[in-house]
Design a protein around this motif. Structure first.
Motif, PDB file in Angstrom:
ATOM      1  N   VAL A   1       0.863  -1.186   0.000  1.00 46.24           N
ATOM      2  CA  VAL A   1       0.000   0.000   0.000  1.00 46.24           C
ATOM      3  C   VAL A   1       0.893   1.227   0.000  1.00 46.24           C
ATOM      4  CG1 VAL A   1      -1.843   1.260   1.169  1.00 46.24           C
ATOM      5  CG2 VAL A   1      -1.767  -1.248   1.312  1.00 46.24           C
ATOM      6  N   THR A   2       0.820   2.027  -1.053  1.00 43.83           N
ATOM      7  CA  THR A   2       1.619   3.244  -1.084  1.00 43.83           C
ATOM      8  C   THR A   2       0.908   4.348  -0.297  1.00 43.83           C
ATOM      9  OG1 THR A   2       0.661   4.149  -3.136  1.00 43.83           O
ATOM     10  CG2 THR A   2       2.496   2.590  -3.356  1.00 43.83           C
ATOM     11  N   GLY A   3       1.701   5.222   0.313  1.00 45.58           N
ATOM     12  CA  GLY A   3       1.113   6.288   1.116  1.00 45.58           C
ATOM     13  C   GLY A   3       0.331   5.762   2.297  1.00 45.58           C
ATOM     14  N   ALA A   4       0.870   4.733   2.955  1.00 44.24           N
ATOM     15  CA  ALA A   4       0.106   4.013   3.983  1.00 44.24           C
ATOM     16  C   ALA A   4       0.243   4.610   5.377  1.00 44.24           C
ATOM     17  CB  ALA A   4       0.552   2.552   4.021  1.00 44.24           C
TER      18      ALA A   4
ATOM     19  N   MET B   1       4.025  -1.247   4.024  1.00 45.20           N
ATOM     20  CA  MET B   1       3.628   0.155   4.009  1.00 45.20           C
ATOM     21  C   MET B   1       4.722   0.933   3.284  1.00 45.20           C
ATOM     22  SD  MET B   1       2.350   0.276   7.989  1.00 45.20           S
ATOM     23  CE  MET B   1       1.676   1.942   7.916  1.00 45.20           C
ATOM     24  N   ALA B   2       4.448   1.328   2.053  1.00 44.69           N
ATOM     25  CA  ALA B   2       5.429   2.014   1.215  1.00 44.69           C
ATOM     26  C   ALA B   2       5.244   3.515   1.383  1.00 44.69           C
ATOM     27  CB  ALA B   2       5.240   1.608  -0.245  1.00 44.69           C
TER      28      ALA B   2
ATOM     29  N   ASP C   1       9.656   6.961  -2.370  1.00 45.78           N
ATOM     30  CA  ASP C   1       9.333   8.327  -2.777  1.00 45.78           C
ATOM     31  C   ASP C   1       8.926   8.270  -4.236  1.00 45.78           C
ATOM     32  OD1 ASP C   1       9.119  10.967  -3.428  1.00 45.78           O
ATOM     33  OD2 ASP C   1      11.129  11.543  -2.758  1.00 45.78           O
ATOM     34  N   LEU C   2       7.636   8.392  -4.493  1.00 48.47           N
ATOM     35  CA  LEU C   2       7.127   8.279  -5.854  1.00 48.47           C
ATOM     36  C   LEU C   2       7.539   9.444  -6.740  1.00 48.47           C
ATOM     37  CD1 LEU C   2       3.692   6.901  -4.786  1.00 48.47           C
ATOM     38  CD2 LEU C   2       5.214   5.728  -6.396  1.00 48.47           C
ATOM     39  N   ALA C   3       8.061  10.501  -6.137  1.00 48.29           N
ATOM     40  CA  ALA C   3       8.549  11.649  -6.900  1.00 48.29           C
ATOM     41  C   ALA C   3      10.003  11.460  -7.335  1.00 48.29           C
ATOM     42  CB  ALA C   3       8.412  12.929  -6.082  1.00 48.29           C
TER      43      ALA C   3
ATOM     44  N   ASN D   1      -2.216   1.390  -5.324  1.00 47.86           N
ATOM     45  CA  ASN D   1      -1.555   2.636  -5.698  1.00 47.86           C
ATOM     46  C   ASN D   1      -2.339   3.801  -5.105  1.00 47.86           C
ATOM     47  OD1 ASN D   1       0.578   1.499  -7.181  1.00 47.86           O
ATOM     48  ND2 ASN D   1      -0.706   1.272  -8.995  1.00 47.86           N
ATOM     49  N   ASN D   2      -2.191   3.963  -3.802  1.00 49.72           N
ATOM     50  CA  ASN D   2      -3.002   4.907  -3.038  1.00 49.72           C
ATOM     51  C   ASN D   2      -2.384   6.296  -2.895  1.00 49.72           C
ATOM     52  OD1 ASN D   2      -4.901   5.652  -0.546  1.00 49.72           O
ATOM     53  ND2 ASN D   2      -2.787   5.934   0.118  1.00 49.72           N
ATOM     54  N   ALA D   3      -1.069   6.376  -2.795  1.00 47.98           N
ATOM     55  CA  ALA D   3      -0.426   7.651  -2.455  1.00 47.98           C
ATOM     56  C   ALA D   3      -0.801   8.733  -3.460  1.00 47.98           C
ATOM     57  CB  ALA D   3       1.092   7.481  -2.413  1.00 47.98           C
TER      58      ALA D   3
END
Length: 306
Positions: A19-22, A43-44, A73-75, A99-101
């Motif tokens: 889960v991104t942004g968890a 928890m990513a 860091d997705l950025a 892909n939540n973040a």
């Protein structure tokens, strides 16, 4: 019919979920409920300190919860690649990728480490690359799912393929809507490509309505008079994160979910309410848009798949 809620989530024992942004909001609710029902949850998160505090909170409310925190860091495509490498090295299979973040920019234009407009780069391009880099692991699971988090703001947006980075006449809220349109189109195009290859993985899209974890005045101001009312209405039109997370939890776990479905709230303007199947905008659902976006995303990220 009984309204679906988190208590209806089937047992997730033996499943690995990313889960991104968890560490907060919808992601924290999603990670908590998946762990409560037996999943091993990764928890990513960008801020591992905040992630560890969130993980402790989950362990406090869910005895014997299997949760771990990893930096993502997705950025930064370098961070995405490092995270994916660690995951594929440690897990033979991944059953669920949420892909939540997401990021809502409140100020002037900013860019990612790779020069992308920050919201498009974080909300869509980072997840595009992550999904591709984890696809082999997802394919080794029995019935893997990828859930992409959309927003009702995508319905008033259109992608400008001559200016994907919104460099001309930048407006933060308009760029946010475009990033969520791109996320929606990505989730639907991913499903088309998975089905075309006969993959057992399914791609599903969900949006939370107007959740207290994602509402900001700038995210709504471009929606005109109605958007201004929503932005000022605050608690009157929002629903708590526990309810806002239900569409993505349904997409992630409910039996019978099919690839390409889109879930959101049932109420007026899909702002709040019980979980139902909803429709994406015509622009998001257009296969031509999906193909063009996919080609652009591959060129921008250097991640090629399907």
């Amino acid at each position: 019919m009984t309204e679906w809620n988190a208590s209806h989530i089937p047992g997730q024992h033996g499943r690995v979920a990313v889960v991104t942004g968890a560490n907060s909001g919808l992601g924290l609710v999603t990670a908590t409920e998946l762990a409560r029902h037996g999943a091993r949850v990764v928890m990513a998160v960008r801020d591992t300190g905040a992630g560890e505090r969130a993980a402790e909170a989950i362990r406090g409310s869910v005895p014997r919860a299997e949760v771990e925190v990893r930096e993502l860091d997705l950025a930064s495509l370098a961070s995405v690649r490092a995270f994916a490498k660690s995951m594929t090295g440690d897990f033979p299979a991944i059953d669920l990728l949420v892909n939540n973040a997401g990021l809502v920019l409140l100020g002037p234009a900013r860019t990612t480490a790779d020069g992308f407009e920050l919201q498009l780069g974080t909300n869509m391009l980072g997840h595009f690359a992550l999904t591709g880099l984890l696809l082999d692991c997802l394919g080794r699971a029995d019935a893997a799912r990828v859930v992409s988090l959309s927003s009702i703001t995508h319905k008033n947006a259109r992608l400008d393929f001559d200016d994907l980075m919104s460099r001309r006449d930048f407006n933060a809220s308009r760029a946010y809507g475009r990033s969520k349109l791109a996320t929606t189109a990505f989730g639907l195009e991913l499903d088309r490509r998975l089905r075309a290859t006969g993959s057992p993985i399914i791609s599903v899209v969900a949006h939370p309505g107007v959740s207290r974890s994602n509402l900001t005045p700038r995210a709504w101001e471009h929606r005109g008079r109605i958007g201004q009312i929503f932005a000022r209405g605050g608690l009157l039109v929002t629903q708590p994160a526990e309810r806002g997370a239900l569409p993505q939890l349904f997409a992630a776990t409910a039996p019978g979910v099919r690839g390409g479905q889109f879930f959101g709230p049932s109420g007026l303007f899909e702002m709040r309410g019980r979980v139902v199947e909803v429709s994406p905008s015509a622009h998001a659902a257009d296969p031509t848009v999906g193909r063009r976006l996919w080609t652009a995303a591959q060129d921008l990220t250097g991640v090629t798949y399907l």
